[in-house]
Design an enzyme around this catalytic site. Structure first.
Site, PDB file in Angstrom:
ATOM      1  CG  ASN A   1      -5.735  -5.755  -0.753  1.00 55.15           C
ATOM      2  OD1 ASN A   1      -5.127  -5.408   0.512  1.00 55.15           O
ATOM      3  ND2 ASN A   1      -6.244  -6.719  -0.844  1.00 55.15           N
TER       4      ASN A   1
ATOM      5  CB  SER B   1      -9.590  -0.123   4.967  1.00 58.82           C
ATOM      6  OG  SER B   1      -8.313   0.124   4.945  1.00 58.82           O
ATOM      7  CB  SER B   2      -5.668  -2.264   8.394  1.00 60.07           C
ATOM      8  OG  SER B   2      -6.402  -3.365   8.732  1.00 60.07           O
TER       9      SER B   2
ATOM     10  CB  THR C   1      -3.932  -0.021  -0.699  1.00 61.82           C
ATOM     11  OG1 THR C   1      -3.424  -0.951  -0.967  1.00 61.82           O
ATOM     12  CG2 THR C   1      -5.511   0.067  -0.724  1.00 61.82           C
TER      13      THR C   1
ATOM     14  CB  THR D   1      -0.877  -0.007   1.481  1.00 63.78           C
ATOM     15  OG1 THR D   1      -1.666  -1.065   1.191  1.00 63.78           O
ATOM     16  CG2 THR D   1      -1.660   1.123   1.519  1.00 63.78           C
TER      17      THR D   1
ATOM     18  CG  ASP E   1      -8.732  -5.315   2.256  1.00 61.04           C
ATOM     19  OD1 ASP E   1      -7.929  -6.065   2.654  1.00 61.04           O
ATOM     20  OD2 ASP E   1      -8.498  -4.310   2.315  1.00 61.04           O
TER      21      ASP E   1
ATOM     22  N   GLY F   1       1.171  -1.881   5.153  1.00 66.88           N
ATOM     23  CA  GLY F   1       1.498  -2.989   5.736  1.00 66.88           C
ATOM     24  C   GLY F   1       0.271  -4.046   6.225  1.00 66.88           C
TER      25      GLY F   1
HETATM   26  O1  DON Z   1      -7.101  -1.531   3.334  1.00 69.63           O
HETATM   27  C1  DON Z   1      -6.249  -2.257   3.737  1.00 69.63           C
HETATM   28  O2  DON Z   1      -6.318  -2.666   4.995  1.00 69.63           O
HETATM   29  C2  DON Z   1      -5.372  -3.248   3.021  1.00 69.63           C
HETATM   30  N1  DON Z   1      -6.196  -3.521   1.613  1.00 69.63           N
HETATM   31  C3  DON Z   1      -4.164  -2.575   3.033  1.00 69.63           C
HETATM   32  C4  DON Z   1      -3.069  -3.485   1.994  1.00 69.63           C
HETATM   33  C5  DON Z   1      -1.824  -3.019   2.294  1.00 69.63           C
HETATM   34  O3  DON Z   1      -1.322  -2.119   3.106  1.00 69.63           O
HETATM   35  C6  DON Z   1      -0.950  -3.694   1.553  1.00 69.63           C
HETATM   36  N2  DON Z   1       0.391  -3.509   2.185  1.00 69.63           N
HETATM   37  N3  DON Z   1       1.411  -3.970   2.624  1.00 69.63           N
END
Ligand code: DON
Length: 570
Positions: free
Chosen positions: A399, A450-451, A397, A379, A421, A471
């Site tokens: 993803n 999402s995170s 992102t 991301t 997600d 992350g």
């Molecule tokens: O929205 C989210 O939480 C995930 N799609 C984020 C993906 C992400 O951070 C990938 N990276 N390391």
């Protein structure tokens, strides 16, 4: 010295910086390490070109929102791993006068999506269907998000903002070493999904220049016709046709009806800090709020940074917060979320009452499936401060790395695999090992949980920090630790970003430590207390891009050396 002894000795030498760091005493104080210092304005992002273009836009009279449009699109050109037109994100702002807000440009499930769309006839999850190929994509939100934010608060004409980005796509960007390795790593799957002749199916080496003419043309049409070019124009038509040919379900109507949404951020106090972070459909704000509020009563400073006591308290707070996250959080337009209750002081105090300093609270006996980081994931986060004092934290992102791997050759960008997600099936972990519940089940038009945790922090009523990271599920804990590093342990912005990190997310029940960040004493203490440790299997946790406002008003950038992040400023 025999070979094994030599390797042990070398490993010991390599770990010395970490041992020294965790055992630092006041008598060993050294000069603090600072990131880039700027007088007026700054952008910190995953690529130098994107940071510099954002700064140039501000030097031309633009503000943080103009810089956001430029930086986001420059990342789409130079950092196709995560920078995007085919994805989505969240931005949290604080204006110079203290007004705050946030914009949600998260992807949405297409209208034809349905709850069990990734299950086979036996009700089992079909591996890969929500992560690779056209069916993995949600309806992209990025163009809607940057236009909505820029048209409300920006000062320049989008044409002027996008011109340097169009030039960059046309004239090319230089492939970095990390980038060459990543492109090498996905070439086969990109070819498998898109055919042999696809743009990123070619061999790119470090130092090569990539000119993405298709993307330059797409950006030019968007600059000329505005956001509707992407959602209703020729670009929309090409996107829908392409996705349909590849078995996708995104329709013209899905695109035409997409809207970015202004949301009230999550705001809470931690001691004398005021933290402003992203509300659902990101779990970031609520979960970081729960973690910080659960650790607030403990004297973290006297425990020492990354000491066993510190790791233990934080781990127990993380465990409890993620258990709530996975059960309660989802798209607020679809599910009712008890936000006030989840952040209630009394509730969080009770939650930590089962904490026993002598023994780990085990999460559960089930779902130990260690699927974390099965593939390289990315991301991207960027932080912006303009000369007027407006601040923006933005996380965006696709993803997974290069999203669904579906590349629209005619348009020059990758499509996301954000549908992963969602919780495809209750109790079955997604690619981040996160277990979802009903609140995050798939429904047409719903945003997946999402995170992402773009966050601003005020200290004594003034903006103090802009912070965020990629992350996946580790985003929230990486942001929490960066804030604690600076506040509790008086680290500079750069030191706070660089310090070793750890992570716990309830399930799977294990503490992840970054490679080389766990010394044997810490390991012994934690395992004696029944903690399950994932030793060094995670090379890095997050890649933070942050800005701190220093007491003299100057800005310090924190660009994470874990990846090729770079700060620019003036
Ligand atoms: O929205 C989210 O939480 C995930 N799609 C984020 C993906 C992400 O951070 C990938 N990276 N390391």
């Amino acid at each position: 010295m025999n070979r094994t002894a030599y390797i042990r000795f070398a490993a010991l030498l390599l770990s010395i910086p970490f041992l020294v760091f965790s055992c630092k005493t006041p008598t060993e104080e050294k000069e603090p390490k600072r990131g880039l210092i700027a007088e007026n304005a700054m952008v910190v992002s995953a690529r130098g070109e994107a940071s510099r273009i954002g700064v140039e836009i501000m030097q031309k009279g633009g503000n943080a929102f103009d810089a956001m449009m430029a930086t986001e699109m420059a990342l789409a050109v130079t950092f196709p791993f995560a920078g995007n037109l085919g994805g989505g994100g969240f931005a949290v702002y604080r204006m110079a006068n203290g007004d705050i807000g946030s914009i949600d440009y998260r992807e949405k499930a297409p209208g034809a999506a349905y709850r069990d769309m990734y299950l086979d006839e036996n009700g089992e999850v079909i591996p890969g269907l929500s992560t690779k190929g056209a069916l993995a994509s949600g309806v992209p939100g990025t163009i809607a998000g940057i236009f909505e934010a820029q048209s409300k608060f920006g000062k320049l004409d989008p044409k002027e903002i996008l011109q340097p980005v169009i030039d960059l796509a046309r004239n090319g960007f230089v492939v970095s070493t990390q980038q060459a390795n990543r492109l090498q790593g996905i070439r086969d799957v990109v070819r498998e999904v898109n055919g042999e002749d696809t743009f990123y199916g070619k061999e790119y080496n470090a130092g090569d220049t990539i000119k993405n003419i298709a993307l330059a043309e797409t950006l030019e049409r968007i600059a000329n016709n505005g956001r509707d070019e992407f959602y209703k124009g020729e670009t929309a038509q090409v996107l829908v046709n392409h996705m349909k040919e590849m078995g996708g379900i995104i329709t013209l109507e899905d695109l035409a009806s997409y809207e970015a949404v202004w949301r009230n951020p999550i705001v809470f106090d931690y001691k004398d800090l005021r933290v402003i972070s992203m509300a659902p459909p990101s779990s970031g704000g609520v979960t970081i709020g729960q973690i910080l509020k659960m650790v607030e009563p403990f004297d973290l400073k006297s425990m020492g940074h990354n000491s066993a006591d510190y790791v233990q308290v934080l781990t127990e707070a993380m465990r409890r917060a993620y258990a709530d996250r996975n059960y309660y959080l989802g798209d607020p337009d679809f599910v009712e979320i008890p936000i006030a209750e989840l952040l209630d002081d009394e509730y969080l105090k009770n939650r930590m009452e089962s904490f026993n300093p002598e023994k780990a609270t085990l999460s559960s006996d089930i779902a130990e499936g260690s699927v974390l980081f099965a593939e390289s994931m990315e991301t991207t986060h960027y932080s912006i401060m303009d000369a007027e004092g407006n601040a923006l934290a933005v996380t965006t992102t696709l993803n997974g790395a290069y999203g669904s791997k579906v590349y629209l050759d005619e348009l020059g960008f990758f499509m996301n695999n954000e549908m992963d997600d969602f919780s495809s099936k209750a109790g079955v972990p997604n690619m981040f090992g996160l277990i979802g519940a009903e609140a995050n089940s798939i429904a047409p038009g719903k945003r997946m949980l999402s995170s992402m945790t773009p966050t601003l922090v005020e200290r004594d009523g003034q903006l103090w920090m802009i912070v965020g990271t990629p992350g996946g599920s580790t985003i929230i804990t990486a942001v929490a630790q960066t804030i604690l590093n600076a506040y509790e342990f008086d680290m500079t912005m750069q030191e706070a970003v660089e310090a070793p990190r750890f992570h716990h997310q309830w399930l799977p029940d294990q503490i992840l430590f970054e490679e080389n960040s766990l010394d044997s004493t810490l390991l012994k203490i934690l395992t004696a207390k029944n903690y399950l440790i994932n030793e060094g299997r995670t090379p890095i946790i997050g890649s933070v891009d942050a800005i701190m406002v220093l007491p003299d008003g100057k800005l310090e950038g924190g660009a994470d050396p874990r990846r090729e992040n770079e700060a620019a400023g003036y």
